[in-house]
Write a protein that holds these residues in place. Sequence first.
Motif, PDB file in Angstrom:
ATOM      1  N   LEU A  25     -11.069   7.825   0.861  1.00  0.00           N
ATOM      2  CA  LEU A  25     -10.212   7.403  -0.244  1.00  0.00           C
ATOM      3  C   LEU A  25     -11.011   6.697  -1.334  1.00  0.00           C
ATOM      4  O   LEU A  25     -10.763   6.877  -2.525  1.00  0.00           O
ATOM      5  N   GLU A  26     -11.981   5.881  -0.927  1.00  0.00           N
ATOM      6  CA  GLU A  26     -12.708   5.095  -1.921  1.00  0.00           C
ATOM      7  C   GLU A  26     -13.733   5.925  -2.686  1.00  0.00           C
ATOM      8  O   GLU A  26     -14.332   5.436  -3.640  1.00  0.00           O
ATOM      9  N   GLN A  27     -13.920   7.188  -2.290  1.00  0.00           N
ATOM     10  CA  GLN A  27     -14.725   8.086  -3.112  1.00  0.00           C
ATOM     11  C   GLN A  27     -13.971   8.483  -4.381  1.00  0.00           C
ATOM     12  O   GLN A  27     -14.582   8.906  -5.359  1.00  0.00           O
ATOM     13  N   ALA A  28     -12.641   8.327  -4.336  1.00  0.00           N
ATOM     14  CA  ALA A  28     -11.825   8.583  -5.526  1.00  0.00           C
ATOM     15  C   ALA A  28     -11.966   7.385  -6.468  1.00  0.00           C
ATOM     16  O   ALA A  28     -11.838   6.238  -6.039  1.00  0.00           O
ATOM     17  N   PRO A  29     -12.232   7.619  -7.746  1.00  0.00           N
ATOM     18  CA  PRO A  29     -12.499   6.504  -8.663  1.00  0.00           C
ATOM     19  C   PRO A  29     -11.292   5.618  -8.939  1.00  0.00           C
ATOM     20  O   PRO A  29     -11.454   4.488  -9.418  1.00  0.00           O
ATOM     21  N   ASP A  30     -10.099   6.104  -8.637  1.00  0.00           N
ATOM     22  CA  ASP A  30      -8.884   5.354  -8.966  1.00  0.00           C
ATOM     23  C   ASP A  30      -8.194   4.756  -7.744  1.00  0.00           C
ATOM     24  O   ASP A  30      -7.064   4.271  -7.844  1.00  0.00           O
ATOM     25  N   ILE A  31      -8.845   4.775  -6.579  1.00  0.00           N
ATOM     26  CA  ILE A  31      -8.226   4.259  -5.351  1.00  0.00           C
ATOM     27  C   ILE A  31      -9.090   3.153  -4.760  1.00  0.00           C
ATOM     28  O   ILE A  31     -10.311   3.299  -4.638  1.00  0.00           O
ATOM     29  N   GLN A  32      -8.443   2.059  -4.391  1.00  0.00           N
ATOM     30  CA  GLN A  32      -9.137   0.936  -3.754  1.00  0.00           C
ATOM     31  C   GLN A  32      -8.394   0.565  -2.479  1.00  0.00           C
ATOM     32  O   GLN A  32      -7.193   0.256  -2.520  1.00  0.00           O
ATOM     33  N   VAL A  33      -9.065   0.600  -1.342  1.00  0.00           N
ATOM     34  CA  VAL A  33      -8.469   0.157  -0.083  1.00  0.00           C
ATOM     35  C   VAL A  33      -8.628  -1.359  -0.013  1.00  0.00           C
ATOM     36  O   VAL A  33      -9.740  -1.880   0.069  1.00  0.00           O
ATOM     37  N   VAL A  34      -7.510  -2.074  -0.076  1.00  0.00           N
ATOM     38  CA  VAL A  34      -7.565  -3.537  -0.137  1.00  0.00           C
ATOM     39  C   VAL A  34      -7.469  -4.182   1.231  1.00  0.00           C
ATOM     40  O   VAL A  34      -7.800  -5.366   1.389  1.00  0.00           O
ATOM     41  N   ALA A  35      -7.017  -3.420   2.240  1.00  0.00           N
ATOM     42  CA  ALA A  35      -6.929  -3.976   3.595  1.00  0.00           C
ATOM     43  C   ALA A  35      -6.713  -2.858   4.594  1.00  0.00           C
ATOM     44  O   ALA A  35      -6.253  -1.768   4.241  1.00  0.00           O
ATOM     45  N   GLU A  36      -7.039  -3.154   5.853  1.00  0.00           N
ATOM     46  CA  GLU A  36      -6.772  -2.252   6.965  1.00  0.00           C
ATOM     47  C   GLU A  36      -6.010  -3.029   8.033  1.00  0.00           C
ATOM     48  O   GLU A  36      -6.179  -4.244   8.162  1.00  0.00           O
ATOM     49  N   ALA A  37      -5.193  -2.318   8.780  1.00  0.00           N
ATOM     50  CA  ALA A  37      -4.449  -2.939   9.875  1.00  0.00           C
ATOM     51  C   ALA A  37      -4.420  -1.984  11.058  1.00  0.00           C
ATOM     52  O   ALA A  37      -4.338  -0.769  10.879  1.00  0.00           O
ATOM     53  N   GLY A  38      -4.482  -2.553  12.261  1.00  0.00           N
ATOM     54  CA  GLY A  38      -4.486  -1.744  13.468  1.00  0.00           C
ATOM     55  C   GLY A  38      -3.206  -1.832  14.270  1.00  0.00           C
ATOM     56  O   GLY A  38      -3.077  -1.208  15.319  1.00  0.00           O
ATOM     57  N   SER A  39      -2.236  -2.603  13.771  1.00  0.00           N
ATOM     58  CA  SER A  39      -0.950  -2.731  14.467  1.00  0.00           C
ATOM     59  C   SER A  39       0.148  -2.920  13.435  1.00  0.00           C
ATOM     60  O   SER A  39      -0.120  -3.240  12.266  1.00  0.00           O
ATOM     61  N   GLY A  40       1.383  -2.760  13.898  1.00  0.00           N
ATOM     62  CA  GLY A  40       2.514  -2.944  13.000  1.00  0.00           C
ATOM     63  C   GLY A  40       2.627  -4.359  12.465  1.00  0.00           C
ATOM     64  O   GLY A  40       2.914  -4.574  11.285  1.00  0.00           O
ATOM     65  N   ALA A  41       2.375  -5.343  13.324  1.00  0.00           N
ATOM     66  CA  ALA A  41       2.462  -6.740  12.895  1.00  0.00           C
ATOM     67  C   ALA A  41       1.405  -7.052  11.837  1.00  0.00           C
ATOM     68  O   ALA A  41       1.691  -7.707  10.829  1.00  0.00           O
ATOM     69  N   GLU A  42       0.168  -6.572  12.055  1.00  0.00           N
ATOM     70  CA  GLU A  42      -0.882  -6.767  11.057  1.00  0.00           C
ATOM     71  C   GLU A  42      -0.516  -6.085   9.752  1.00  0.00           C
ATOM     72  O   GLU A  42      -0.759  -6.612   8.664  1.00  0.00           O
ATOM     73  N   ALA A  43       0.056  -4.892   9.861  1.00  0.00           N
ATOM     74  CA  ALA A  43       0.443  -4.138   8.671  1.00  0.00           C
ATOM     75  C   ALA A  43       1.441  -4.923   7.826  1.00  0.00           C
ATOM     76  O   ALA A  43       1.269  -5.053   6.606  1.00  0.00           O
ATOM     77  N   LEU A  44       2.474  -5.442   8.462  1.00  0.00           N
ATOM     78  CA  LEU A  44       3.498  -6.180   7.714  1.00  0.00           C
ATOM     79  C   LEU A  44       2.901  -7.413   7.044  1.00  0.00           C
ATOM     80  O   LEU A  44       3.241  -7.724   5.889  1.00  0.00           O
TER      81      LEU A  44
END
Length: 199
Positions: A25-44
């Motif tokens: 995704l970050e190879q795309a010039p207009d997309i920035q991954v601001v966080a990652e989560a490995g569970s539903g609780a982390e995601a929320l």
Amino acid sequence: MTNPMIRVVLVDDHPALRMGLRIMLEQAPDIQVVAEAGSGAEALACIEALRPEVVVLDCQLPGISGMEVAAQVRRLGLPVHILALSAYSDDQVVQSMIQAGALGYVLKDEAPAVIVAAVRAASRGEGRWSAAVVTKLAAWAVRPPPAADLTERERDVLRLLGRGWDNQRIGAELHISERTVRFHLRNIYDKIGAPNPLG
């Protein structure tokens, strides 16, 4: 004037897959991954804190499922678009994610360009679907899920959506405005039990 960055939170319980998705995704010039989560609780927690434009969300997560995460995001009224990314395309999972509020549904084995395009579409409030999911959408246009009493025009819109067409192309084909397409899509999502992922 440059386009604003699309801020993305990646949610998947497999660290290697997340890493691959992030790099892609970050190879795309207009997309920035601001966080990652490995569970539903982390995601929320990430979604509430960061308010990204798009959440790339796996359906199967430990603890709180992807469906529950999407539903909670909608209940909280967060201005976030959910893109389901899954290894599964069976009817129950697809319909559950749409009903929970997913705007699109892409399979993990898709080409990188397809996933990047789906993230961009989600940021604009448009759905993108893998071919296997498109087949289900097209089938629903013919035989909607129980209790979904779709009008003829709504079936037309769903059928074209099932071909992977965007709102502009659907509007041109049916000789209606994009705004009218969005109106019909809202009605379709309401009727199949989705909490209106189009806003």
